[in-house]
Design a protein around this motif. Structure first.
Motif, PDB file in Angstrom:
ATOM      1  N   SER A 270      -6.513  -0.157 -17.934  1.00 52.65           N
ATOM      2  CA  SER A 270      -5.361  -0.403 -17.077  1.00 52.65           C
ATOM      3  C   SER A 270      -4.709   0.902 -16.650  1.00 52.65           C
ATOM      4  O   SER A 270      -4.328   1.080 -15.489  1.00 52.65           O
ATOM      5  CB  SER A 270      -4.348  -1.279 -17.825  1.00 52.65           C
ATOM      6  OG  SER A 270      -3.187  -1.457 -17.057  1.00 52.65           O
ATOM      7  N   ASN A 386       1.890  -5.521 -17.162  1.00 49.31           N
ATOM      8  CA  ASN A 386       0.602  -6.210 -17.140  1.00 49.31           C
ATOM      9  C   ASN A 386       0.696  -7.561 -16.457  1.00 49.31           C
ATOM     10  O   ASN A 386      -0.250  -8.004 -15.812  1.00 49.31           O
ATOM     11  CB  ASN A 386       0.067  -6.347 -18.554  1.00 49.31           C
ATOM     12  CG  ASN A 386      -0.529  -5.049 -19.061  1.00 49.31           C
ATOM     13  OD1 ASN A 386      -1.679  -4.750 -18.802  1.00 49.31           O
ATOM     14  ND2 ASN A 386       0.284  -4.256 -19.749  1.00 49.31           N
ATOM     15  N   ASN A 390      -1.503  -8.505 -13.237  1.00 51.62           N
ATOM     16  CA  ASN A 390      -2.253  -9.763 -13.169  1.00 51.62           C
ATOM     17  C   ASN A 390      -1.821 -10.581 -11.965  1.00 51.62           C
ATOM     18  O   ASN A 390      -2.639 -11.262 -11.335  1.00 51.62           O
ATOM     19  CB  ASN A 390      -2.041 -10.563 -14.454  1.00 51.62           C
ATOM     20  CG  ASN A 390      -2.760  -9.941 -15.634  1.00 51.62           C
ATOM     21  OD1 ASN A 390      -3.660  -9.118 -15.463  1.00 51.62           O
ATOM     22  ND2 ASN A 390      -2.364 -10.319 -16.829  1.00 51.62           N
ATOM     23  N   ALA A 394      -4.195 -11.931  -9.032  1.00 48.64           N
ATOM     24  CA  ALA A 394      -4.333 -13.358  -8.740  1.00 48.64           C
ATOM     25  C   ALA A 394      -3.952 -13.704  -7.315  1.00 48.64           C
ATOM     26  O   ALA A 394      -4.460 -14.683  -6.745  1.00 48.64           O
ATOM     27  CB  ALA A 394      -3.475 -14.166  -9.718  1.00 48.64           C
ATOM     28  N   ASP A 442      -9.228 -13.064 -19.434  1.00 46.90           N
ATOM     29  CA  ASP A 442      -9.077 -13.480 -18.043  1.00 46.90           C
ATOM     30  C   ASP A 442      -9.798 -12.513 -17.125  1.00 46.90           C
ATOM     31  O   ASP A 442     -10.302 -11.481 -17.539  1.00 46.90           O
ATOM     32  CB  ASP A 442      -7.600 -13.609 -17.667  1.00 46.90           C
ATOM     33  CG  ASP A 442      -6.845 -12.308 -17.877  1.00 46.90           C
ATOM     34  OD1 ASP A 442      -7.513 -11.271 -17.904  1.00 46.90           O
ATOM     35  OD2 ASP A 442      -5.604 -12.347 -18.009  1.00 46.90           O
ATOM     36  N   HIS A 444      -8.452 -10.921 -14.508  1.00 48.85           N
ATOM     37  CA  HIS A 444      -7.528 -10.130 -13.699  1.00 48.85           C
ATOM     38  C   HIS A 444      -7.401  -8.705 -14.201  1.00 48.85           C
ATOM     39  O   HIS A 444      -6.570  -7.947 -13.701  1.00 48.85           O
ATOM     40  CB  HIS A 444      -6.142 -10.784 -13.669  1.00 48.85           C
ATOM     41  CG  HIS A 444      -6.192 -12.214 -13.236  1.00 48.85           C
ATOM     42  ND1 HIS A 444      -6.964 -12.653 -12.193  1.00 48.85           N
ATOM     43  CD2 HIS A 444      -5.561 -13.306 -13.732  1.00 48.85           C
ATOM     44  CE1 HIS A 444      -6.808 -13.965 -12.041  1.00 48.85           C
ATOM     45  NE2 HIS A 444      -5.974 -14.378 -12.971  1.00 48.85           N
ATOM     46  N   GLY A 446      -6.366  -5.557 -16.824  1.00 49.79           N
ATOM     47  CA  GLY A 446      -5.174  -5.299 -17.622  1.00 49.79           C
ATOM     48  C   GLY A 446      -5.413  -5.610 -19.085  1.00 49.79           C
ATOM     49  O   GLY A 446      -6.534  -5.741 -19.559  1.00 49.79           O
ATOM     50  N   GLY A 448      -4.684  -8.301 -20.563  1.00 50.34           N
ATOM     51  CA  GLY A 448      -5.025  -9.689 -20.808  1.00 50.34           C
ATOM     52  C   GLY A 448      -3.842 -10.464 -21.354  1.00 50.34           C
ATOM     53  O   GLY A 448      -2.850  -9.910 -21.845  1.00 50.34           O
ATOM     54  N   LEU A 449      -3.983 -11.773 -21.277  1.00 46.53           N
ATOM     55  CA  LEU A 449      -2.893 -12.650 -21.704  1.00 46.53           C
ATOM     56  C   LEU A 449      -2.613 -12.529 -23.195  1.00 46.53           C
ATOM     57  O   LEU A 449      -1.475 -12.644 -23.638  1.00 46.53           O
ATOM     58  CB  LEU A 449      -3.249 -14.091 -21.341  1.00 46.53           C
ATOM     59  CG  LEU A 449      -2.139 -15.118 -21.490  1.00 46.53           C
ATOM     60  CD1 LEU A 449      -0.991 -14.804 -20.549  1.00 46.53           C
ATOM     61  CD2 LEU A 449      -2.672 -16.521 -21.220  1.00 46.53           C
TER      62      LEU A 449
END
Length: 490
Positions: A270, A386, A390, A394, A442, A444, A446, A448-449
């Motif tokens: 990132s 982040n 994301n 998206a 995910d 996207h 970064g 991540g969630l």
């Protein structure tokens, strides 16, 4: 202070430890068994004593009736007295309180206690009621006396009777001694077996206590394996359980290391993506500053050119300074304990600017934070950045993302919205579950969630995702202020 419901729950036998319940059950079983054994022993003793007493009393009355029967027929009082004296000396094993012989008509002929039962006087009714007709002997436990009656017959005719009262105090003493011995023995055995049960159960539950202690420690820190000296025999049930637990601990710790390594790699990725955008942002003011310097070299003698060039160089340097400072503030570890300020949000806008340009996105920015908030700045900045990255990933090109940050009560509330395809239901459930494990990676980029959720949960906050009415997703971060600020405000 504990509430009444908790106190009542603690007093409930169902909530007692097994090491306490098992000895109590053993003690209750021992008491029941002791009560049954005591009753059986006492009943058997009573039967034996009564049988012996009946046999001995029968022998006494048989001998006495044989001796006094001829004298009763002749109504010879003195011979009857003499027979009573001889029988008293012969049956010393039987404690006879008194013996009375009556003749025809129920009148007393002679008695071992003539002062109580004078001759030629009818036997008192109260005394007769002590003797049950048809029964050889009657025991009275209260008065500790036995009463025996023997009818005297001659040629089928009733010629008199022998009444005898026997002292059975010694039999009662023997019964009391036996009962006391049984009680003391049973109490001793009950205490002994309850103690043995307690020690045995505690020893049997020792592996469970060890496992429970390690599980409790795992909630407060890293999971630790059970040491080898506490595992015991390898072939035992608990030995196999402990080895499997240690294998699980090793696997979990290895996974934690891999997760931490992956998180660091994703963080660096990132940062690399941001750095590429920042390089472009820095090159633009650098180009402008070089042009300004070139103008100064050629036309520095002109006041207007000189002032304009100096102003452009100053603006470029300030822009580069702000961009570098924002990047440093985001990734410096010593910012974790600083309070969150309005500038922390505005700095993220600078870092997000290259990504917005690259994807041709619009950004609606609402920063309503006025005073510093007692929430850790470093983790919250990481999480918000982040989520913004994301959201950029998206949203479609030429789309729009939104950010709003405000203080609601004593909490920081940040909302990030995008115009993407929406949030998967599985990830919504993952966010709603506290202390969940790693989420699916995910697409996207970064951190991540999972890392966002972990960062927010480490600060004591929460994260919630919901679909927007128009299109896209809205993610809300809520972080409560630290207790120190709350106490200070109060």
């Amino acid at each position: 202070m504990s509430s009444p419901s908790r106190l009542a729950a603690g007093l409930s036998p169902w909530d007692w430890p097994i090491a306490v319940k098992v000895p109590i059950v053993v003690a209750l079983l021992m008491i029941c068994v002791s009560a049954v054994i005591t009753n059986v022993v006492l009943a058997r003793l009573n039967d034996t004593q009564e049988q012996h007493l009946t046999e001995l009393t029968g022998a006494y009355l048989d001998g006495l009736s044989t001796s006094v029967q001829p004298h009763v027929l002749r109504q010879d009082v003195w011979e009857v007295f003499d027979a009573l004296d001889r029988s008293a000396r012969l049956y010393q094993g039987l404690t006879v309180a008194w013996t009375t012989v009556t003749g025809e008509g129920g009148l007393v002929l002679a008695s071992s206690h003539p002062e109580d039962f004078p001759s030629q006087i009818a036997l008192p009714t109260a005394v007769k009621q002590l003797f049950k007709p048809g029964s050889d002997i009657t025991l009275d436990i209260v008065t500790r006396r036995a009463h025996a009656l023997r009818r005297l017959t001659y040629q089928g005719q009733d010629i008199g009777a022998i009444y005898a009262e026997i002292d059975i105090s010694r039999l009662m003493v023997v019964r009391s001694d036996v009962l006391l011995t049984l009680i003391m023995t049973n109490v001793g055995l009950t205490v002994l077996f309850a103690g043995l049960g307690y020690a045995t159960v505690r020893r049997m539950l020792r592996p469970i206590r060890i496992l429970s202690q390690h599980l409790d420690r795992s909630r407060r820190g890293p999971i630790e394996p059970i040491p080898a000296h506490a595992i015991g025999r390898k072939r035992s049930e608990f030995g196999r359980l402990f080895r499997r637990y240690n294998a699980l601990v090793e696997a979990v710790n290895e996974r934690e290391k891999l997760d931490a390594k992956l998180a660091e790699e994703e963080k660096l990725a990132s940062l690399g993506r941001l750095a590429s955008g920042m390089a472009h942002e820095i090159n633009n003011p650098l180009g402008g500053m070089l042009n300004a310097l070139d103008s100064l070299k050629k036309h520095g003698d002109r006041e207007g050119v000189r002032d304009t060039s100096i102003r452009l160089i100053e603006q470029g340097l300030l822009g580069i300074r702000d961009l570098v400072r924002s990047s440093l503030m985001t990734y410096r570890s010593d910012c974790r304990n600083l309070d969150f300020t309005r500038r922390d949000v505005d700095d993220l806008r600078l870092l997000l600017k290259p990504e917005l340009k690259r994807r041709q996105l619009e950004c609606e920015w609402s920063n309503e934070i006025a005073d510093p908030l007692a929430v850790p700045a470093g983790p919250v900045r990481d999480a918000i950045l982040n989520l913004l990255l994301n959201a950029c990933g998206a949203s479609p090109e030429r789309g729009r993302i939104r950010l709003s940050a405000r203080a609601e009560g004593r909490a920081l509330v940040v909302r990030v919205e995008d115009e993407g395809p929406g949030f998967p239901a599985g990830l919504k459930a993952y966010l709603a579950e506290p202390h969940a494990g790693r989420a699916p990676v995910d697409g996207h980029g970064g951190l991540g969630l999972w890392m966002v959720k972990r960062l927010i949960e480490d600060t004591g906050g929460s994260i919630r995702a919901e679909d927007r009415v128009e299109r896209g997703t809205r993610i809300t971060l809520t972080v409560q202020c630290r207790r120190q600020e709350l106490e200070h405000v109060a």
